[in-house]
Design a protein around this motif. Structure first.
Motif, PDB file in Angstrom:
ATOM      1  N   GLN A 172       0.823  -1.202   0.000  1.00  0.00           N
ATOM      2  CA  GLN A 172       0.000   0.000   0.000  1.00  0.00           C
ATOM      3  C   GLN A 172       0.863   1.260   0.000  1.00  0.00           C
ATOM      4  O   GLN A 172       0.591   2.233  -0.723  1.00  0.00           O
ATOM      5  CB  GLN A 172      -0.932  -0.011   1.211  1.00  0.00           C
ATOM      6  CG  GLN A 172      -2.011  -1.097   1.157  1.00  0.00           C
ATOM      7  CD  GLN A 172      -2.952  -0.893  -0.018  1.00  0.00           C
ATOM      8  OE1 GLN A 172      -3.529   0.190  -0.200  1.00  0.00           O
ATOM      9  NE2 GLN A 172      -3.099  -1.928  -0.835  1.00  0.00           N
ATOM     10  N   GLN A 173       1.901   1.265   0.805  1.00  0.00           N
ATOM     11  CA  GLN A 173       2.799   2.427   0.843  1.00  0.00           C
ATOM     12  C   GLN A 173       3.487   2.629  -0.508  1.00  0.00           C
ATOM     13  O   GLN A 173       3.602   3.755  -0.997  1.00  0.00           O
ATOM     14  CB  GLN A 173       3.844   2.233   1.939  1.00  0.00           C
ATOM     15  CG  GLN A 173       3.267   2.200   3.353  1.00  0.00           C
ATOM     16  CD  GLN A 173       4.298   1.787   4.387  1.00  0.00           C
ATOM     17  OE1 GLN A 173       5.469   1.589   4.071  1.00  0.00           O
ATOM     18  NE2 GLN A 173       3.853   1.638   5.647  1.00  0.00           N
ATOM     19  N   GLN A 212      -1.650  -7.053  -3.974  1.00  0.00           N
ATOM     20  CA  GLN A 212      -2.009  -6.190  -2.850  1.00  0.00           C
ATOM     21  C   GLN A 212      -2.072  -4.720  -3.252  1.00  0.00           C
ATOM     22  O   GLN A 212      -2.718  -3.917  -2.570  1.00  0.00           O
ATOM     23  CB  GLN A 212      -1.001  -6.398  -1.717  1.00  0.00           C
ATOM     24  CG  GLN A 212      -1.141  -7.767  -1.047  1.00  0.00           C
ATOM     25  CD  GLN A 212      -0.006  -8.084  -0.092  1.00  0.00           C
ATOM     26  OE1 GLN A 212       1.086  -7.517  -0.206  1.00  0.00           O
ATOM     27  NE2 GLN A 212      -0.244  -8.991   0.852  1.00  0.00           N
ATOM     28  N   ALA A 213      -1.434  -4.379  -4.366  1.00  0.00           N
ATOM     29  CA  ALA A 213      -1.520  -3.016  -4.905  1.00  0.00           C
ATOM     30  C   ALA A 213      -2.672  -2.875  -5.892  1.00  0.00           C
ATOM     31  O   ALA A 213      -2.814  -1.824  -6.536  1.00  0.00           O
ATOM     32  CB  ALA A 213      -0.199  -2.635  -5.573  1.00  0.00           C
ATOM     33  N   GLY A 214      -3.494  -3.935  -6.054  1.00  0.00           N
ATOM     34  CA  GLY A 214      -4.645  -3.874  -6.953  1.00  0.00           C
ATOM     35  C   GLY A 214      -4.320  -4.229  -8.387  1.00  0.00           C
ATOM     36  O   GLY A 214      -5.143  -3.981  -9.281  1.00  0.00           O
ATOM     37  N   ILE A 215      -3.162  -4.834  -8.655  1.00  0.00           N
ATOM     38  CA  ILE A 215      -2.752  -5.198 -10.012  1.00  0.00           C
ATOM     39  C   ILE A 215      -2.878  -6.710 -10.165  1.00  0.00           C
ATOM     40  O   ILE A 215      -2.261  -7.456  -9.397  1.00  0.00           O
ATOM     41  CB  ILE A 215      -1.293  -4.770 -10.280  1.00  0.00           C
ATOM     42  CG1 ILE A 215      -1.117  -3.279 -10.008  1.00  0.00           C
ATOM     43  CG2 ILE A 215      -0.877  -5.121 -11.707  1.00  0.00           C
ATOM     44  CD1 ILE A 215       0.342  -2.831 -10.002  1.00  0.00           C
ATOM     45  N   PRO A 216      -3.675  -7.196 -11.105  1.00  0.00           N
ATOM     46  CA  PRO A 216      -3.786  -8.651 -11.295  1.00  0.00           C
ATOM     47  C   PRO A 216      -2.412  -9.252 -11.599  1.00  0.00           C
ATOM     48  O   PRO A 216      -1.679  -8.759 -12.469  1.00  0.00           O
ATOM     49  CB  PRO A 216      -4.739  -8.791 -12.489  1.00  0.00           C
ATOM     50  CG  PRO A 216      -5.506  -7.502 -12.522  1.00  0.00           C
ATOM     51  CD  PRO A 216      -4.550  -6.444 -12.034  1.00  0.00           C
ATOM     52  N   ALA A 217      -2.072 -10.314 -10.907  1.00  0.00           N
ATOM     53  CA  ALA A 217      -0.752 -10.934 -11.086  1.00  0.00           C
ATOM     54  C   ALA A 217      -0.843 -12.418 -10.778  1.00  0.00           C
ATOM     55  O   ALA A 217      -1.736 -12.875 -10.055  1.00  0.00           O
ATOM     56  CB  ALA A 217       0.282 -10.268 -10.173  1.00  0.00           C
ATOM     57  N   ARG A 218       0.104 -13.171 -11.308  1.00  0.00           N
ATOM     58  CA  ARG A 218       0.166 -14.619 -11.100  1.00  0.00           C
ATOM     59  C   ARG A 218       1.609 -15.085 -11.264  1.00  0.00           C
ATOM     60  O   ARG A 218       2.449 -14.381 -11.834  1.00  0.00           O
ATOM     61  CB  ARG A 218      -0.736 -15.350 -12.084  1.00  0.00           C
ATOM     62  CG  ARG A 218      -0.346 -15.172 -13.546  1.00  0.00           C
ATOM     63  CD  ARG A 218      -1.434 -15.657 -14.475  1.00  0.00           C
ATOM     64  NE  ARG A 218      -1.076 -15.520 -15.882  1.00  0.00           N
ATOM     65  CZ  ARG A 218      -1.931 -15.664 -16.893  1.00  0.00           C
ATOM     66  NH1 ARG A 218      -3.213 -15.940 -16.642  1.00  0.00           N
ATOM     67  NH2 ARG A 218      -1.541 -15.543 -18.148  1.00  0.00           N
ATOM     68  N   VAL A 219       1.865 -16.288 -10.769  1.00  0.00           N
ATOM     69  CA  VAL A 219       3.184 -16.905 -10.902  1.00  0.00           C
ATOM     70  C   VAL A 219       3.142 -17.879 -12.081  1.00  0.00           C
ATOM     71  O   VAL A 219       2.178 -18.629 -12.247  1.00  0.00           O
ATOM     72  CB  VAL A 219       3.584 -17.646  -9.616  1.00  0.00           C
ATOM     73  CG1 VAL A 219       4.898 -18.396  -9.801  1.00  0.00           C
ATOM     74  CG2 VAL A 219       3.698 -16.660  -8.457  1.00  0.00           C
ATOM     75  N   VAL A 220       4.176 -17.841 -12.900  1.00  0.00           N
ATOM     76  CA  VAL A 220       4.306 -18.753 -14.037  1.00  0.00           C
ATOM     77  C   VAL A 220       5.470 -19.700 -13.752  1.00  0.00           C
ATOM     78  O   VAL A 220       6.553 -19.260 -13.348  1.00  0.00           O
ATOM     79  CB  VAL A 220       4.547 -17.996 -15.355  1.00  0.00           C
ATOM     80  CG1 VAL A 220       4.599 -18.983 -16.528  1.00  0.00           C
ATOM     81  CG2 VAL A 220       3.465 -16.958 -15.575  1.00  0.00           C
TER      82      VAL A 220
END
Length: 650
Positions: free
Chosen positions: A349-350, A413-421
């Motif tokens: 968040q920071q 947590q910053a609102g950006i869709p993400a995933r591990v590949v």
């Protein structure tokens, strides 16, 4: 009774078959079957008595019951392998008669064929063919009273000259049928990435130097090392410690190709993947064309139609760009953060307040890894339940999975869709052989984040250990970590290492030209033959017909010559089967006299036949030979009913 020479060789062959079928066995079943073979070996040296048929059946029933109780551990196909081996081993333990030995030899042939279900390498193919030769030797012993006369082996050369072109013709032109069954994937040791990763899982995988897959490129030039990210799985569900593949991932609809991306340059390549007992295969960037033998999945992934229990060869074309999002549900799924790792949430968040734009935020996370005291190691400290918090703010030491997990969660947590590949990165390029070798050691994990319906690749390992991406794993590790990696013992000796590499290259060519000769390549061969026929028309027909006629004439001439050159001993064995069981060293003439004594009704016929035989052999009387051949041929049914005298062993 069968001679001990046959039993001794059969026990050695069964030991080789047991070792070949080791992948289908558990440790306890292997030791149990090995005990049976050891008992058979002792029998061949007259150390222990033969088992009675009743005893063998009781042992078979008890052992088969153990196998049935363990069928869930083995799997259905491997259970059948156990039963097949058990039948062969116990048949040898109670072997007494010639007919039983014939049954055993044919069971051996079937077991040898089953070995190809587990082994496809060139080296083991030669081992399996050696077992075929050994079983042929056993077959010979059934019809010969003495060991193989090696001087006579040269006579088999003409037969091989006929067999080899027939074999090649069948291999190239016989229809390539789909397998009737597949080895089950359940209860098997899975090779490669599993369906979930957690701290420590990839570190264990890279300990292996085994081959994962090999790649050849149509243009003969691989992409740069930094672009060799081989996708295998995407992990979108996170429970605070473990990333997992979504259960319904394969059911998502595929996104149609965007016309705006058609101008992006494509790269075409062929992959030969090793058996992994999974359906997941490997692809580069965004696949655009795939073989009909495999399936396309969302997220730029591909998979086999069945678990890969043998080497598989397939072709792909890919564009070196990020994959596109499939739908809104995919975006929502990859924003779930859960109620865990509170310290990382506050940090994200920071950081997002300072860097609200997604690309800037991603770069800020990488800068944090570069600027703080983070370390890249194969032996990081153990993490607690809040693994990302523990890694980011306590241990700060980890492998690619640690950095990918932390980065993906911070993005979410910053609102950006993400995933591990998960997949593999890099590979060893052999320019002379023109292929790329990717090992289990090259296993890797990285991150993708979504911006405007396109997934962007982000590799935090490149920030903390750029040598890993640019030069390979070995260059990015400390001396202590590098020593912990396993490597072939042959690699420590330069000369032996060169031999190992040459065998590795030969095995690759074996995979391309033999194992890789699939239905598509055979169809292309048929198409080229059809095109040649269409271009040359009747001329080609006349040429082919003429060649076939010449081959037939040559074959008939050879058979005629072979028939006229048949030796005396072979001629007698051919028509009088009882001579095969005469005592070793007994002349044919004496054996015929013994048969005449044991068969009074046929004594006159046998004595006159014996007289003609001796005139031919000892006086070189060709007229006697002609008359003998006529007599043997016209009365061949009579000779099959002869009673064996004492001392003749069937």
């Amino acid at each position: 009774m069968l001679n001990l020479h046959f039993q001794r060789h059969a026990a050695l062959l069964q030991l080789a078959l047991l070792l070949l079928l080791w992948p289908a066995l558990s440790l306890w079943s292997f030791l149990l079957l090995l005990g049976f073979i050891s008992f058979a070996a002792l029998q061949s040296f007259d150390k222990v008595p033969k088992l009675s048929l009743k005893t063998a059946n009781i042992v078979a029933a008890l052992t088969a019951t153990l196998f049935v109780l363990s069928i869930r551990q083995f799997g259905a196909m491997h259970f059948l392998m156990h039963i097949l081996l058990l039948s062969a081993l116990l048949r040898l333990l109670a072997l007494r008669h010639h007919g039983e030995a014939q049954q055993l030899v044919w069971v051996h042939y079937f077991i040898i064929g089953c070995s190809f279900l587990f082994h496809q390498s060139m080296t083991l193919a030669f081992v399996i063919l050696s077992t075929v030769a050994a079983n042929l030797h056993l077959h010979y012993l059934l019809f010969s009273p003495e060991p193989v006369p090696w001087k006579r082996l040269s006579r088999t050369t003409p037969y091989l000259l006929w067999i080899i072109p027939v074999w090649l013709g069948l291999f190239l032109l016989f229809p390539r049928l789909s397998p009737l069954w597949q080895l089950p994937s359940s209860q098997q040791a899975i090779s490669g990435l599993a369906n979930d990763i957690e701290p420590g899982s990839i570190e264990q995988l890279v300990q292996s130097d085994a081959t994962a897959f090999r790649v050849s490129f149509d243009n003969g030039v691989p992409p740069p090392q930094s672009q060799r990210y081989w996708r295998a799985k995407v992990f979108e569900q996170f429970d605070g410690r473990r990333w997992s593949v979504e259960r319904d991932f394969s059911k998502r609809s595929l996104r149609q190709s965007d016309p705006a991306t058609s101008a992006v340059e494509s790269i075409s390549y062929q992959i030969i993947a090793e058996a992994s007992y999974q359906q997941s295969l490997f692809s580069l960037a965004t696949p655009t064309q795939v073989d009909s033998s495999i399936e396309s999945l969302p997220a730029g992934l591909v998979q086999a139609k069945r678990p890969v229990t043998q080497r598989i060869s397939y072709r792909l074309s890919s564009q070196l760009r990020g994959v596109m999002s499939t739908d809104q549900r995919e975006s929502e799924l990859n924003q779930v953060i859960g109620e865990h790792n509170p310290q990382s949430y506050r940090f994200a968040q920071q950081l997002s307040q300072r860097y609200p734009e997604p690309h800037h935020f991603a770069e800020a996370v990488l800068d944090h890894f570069r600027q703080q005291a983070f370390y890249y190691t194969l032996n990081p400290p153990r993490l607690g339940a809040q693994s990302v918090d523990d890694f980011l703010f306590n241990t700060r030491s980890g492998f690619c999975g640690h950095y990918a997990s932390a980065t993906a969660l911070l993005l979410r947590q910053a609102g950006i869709p993400a995933r591990v590949v998960g997949g593999y990165q890099g590979g060893l390029w052999y320019p002379e052989q023109n292929y790329l070798l990717v090992r289990q050691r090259d296993a890797h994990a990285w991150v993708e984040y979504l911006v405007e319906e396109q997934w962007h690749q982000l590799d935090p390992t490149a920030a903390i250990a750029p040598e890993r991406v640019l030069s390979g794993l070995d260059e990015s590790l400390s001396d202590a970590d590098r020593l912990s990696l396993s490597s072939p013992w042959l690699a420590s000796v330069p000369l032996l290492n060169q031999v190992r590499l040459q065998l590795l290259h030969l095995d690759y060519y074996w995979s391309v030209w033999v194992l890789g000769f699939n239905q598509q390549r055979q169809t292309a061969l048929w198409q080229s033959l059809y095109n040649a026929w269409r271009d040359y028309g009747r001329t080609g027909l006349y040429v082919v017909a003429g060649l076939l006629a010449l081959l037939c004439m040559a074959g008939l001439w050879y058979l005629y010559r072979l028939k006229t050159k048949t030796g005396s001993y072979q001629l007698m064995l051919r028509f009088i089967p009882a001579l095969r069981y005469k005592p070793e060293g007994m002349p044919v003439s004496q054996a015929l006299a013994r048969l005449a004594q044991s068969n009074p009704a046929l004594a006159s016929e046998l004595n006159s036949t014996n007289q003609l035989y001796q005139q031919w052999v000892f006086a070189s009387d060709q007229q006697a030979r002609t008359e003998l051949f006529h007599r043997l041929k016209t009365k061949h049914k009579t000779w099959k009913r002869l009673q064996l005298p004492d001392g003749f062993q069937p």
